[in-house]
Design a protein around this motif. Structure first.
Motif, short mmCIF file in Angstrom:
data_model
loop_
_atom_site.label_atom_id
_atom_site.label_comp_id
_atom_site.label_asym_id
_atom_site.label_seq_id
_atom_site.Cartn_x
_atom_site.Cartn_y
_atom_site.Cartn_z
N LEU A 69 0.89 -1.15 0.00
CA LEU A 69 0.00 0.00 0.00
C LEU A 69 0.93 1.20 0.00
O LEU A 69 1.87 1.26 0.80
N THR A 70 0.71 2.15 -0.90
CA THR A 70 1.67 3.23 -1.10
C THR A 70 1.05 4.61 -0.84
O THR A 70 -0.17 4.74 -0.78
N SER A 71 1.94 5.59 -0.73
CA SER A 71 1.53 6.97 -0.43
C SER A 71 0.57 6.99 0.75
O SER A 71 -0.53 7.54 0.68
N VAL A 72 1.01 6.39 1.84
CA VAL A 72 0.18 6.19 3.02
C VAL A 72 0.24 7.40 3.95
O VAL A 72 1.32 7.89 4.26
N THR A 73 -0.92 7.85 4.38
CA THR A 73 -1.03 8.84 5.45
C THR A 73 -1.16 8.06 6.75
O THR A 73 -2.13 7.33 6.95
N ARG A 74 -0.17 8.18 7.59
CA ARG A 74 -0.14 7.45 8.86
C ARG A 74 -0.95 8.19 9.92
O ARG A 74 -1.07 9.41 9.90
#
Length: 115
Positions: A69-74
Motif C-alpha cells: 500500500l503506497t503513499s500512506v497517510t499514517r
C-alpha cells in the motif's frame, strides 16, 4: 459543511498481515495479500482493539498477491506507530466511515430542506 469522502468497504473485512515491520514514519506498508483491500484511495486498519491505527493509502503496487500500500497517510485515525512483521491489517469499518456517512446524510437533509 462539505460532503466527506466515503471509501468502499470490503465484504467480510478479510485480514492480511504485514510482510515487513513498519516505522511510524513509513509511507509504504507491505502486506501479504493485496486482494483483501479495495482500490486506492482507501482506508486500512493496522492492529486490533484500542491500539489500532487507521491509515489512508493512495496507491497499491498491484491487485493481488503480496505487495504494498503506497503513499500512506499514517495516523489517519489513532496514532502512527511502529508495527512488527505479521501484524494484522484489514479494511475494517472505522469511526471515520460512520462519521462520514452521518455527516453526508445530515448535509443531504439540509440541502433538501433548502429546496
Amino acid at each position: 459543511m462539505a460532503m466527506q469522502t466515503i471509501y468502499p468497504a470490503k465484504i467480510n473485512s478479510p485480514p492480511s498481515t504485514l510482510t515487513s515491520g513498519a516505522t511510524a514514519g513509513d509511507t509504504t506498508i507491505y502486506v501479504d495479500n493485496l486482494e483483501y483491500f479495495e482500490s486506492a484511495p482507501n482506508l486500512a486498519t493496522i492492529g486490533e482493539d484500542d491500539d489500532a491505527e487507521t491509515i489512508l493509502y493512495e496507491g497499491m503496487s498491484g491487485a493481488s498477491g503480496a505487495g504494498s500500500l503506497t503513499s500512506v497517510t499514517r495516523g489517519f485515525e489513532g496514532v502512527a506507530k511502529a508495527w512488527d512483521e505479521n501484524e494484522v491489517i484489514a479494511r475494517n469499518i472505522t469511526a471515520y466511515d460512520y462519521d462520514a456517512m452521518s455527516n453526508n446524510l445530515t448535509e443531504h437533509n439540509h440541502k433538501l430542506d433548502d429546496l
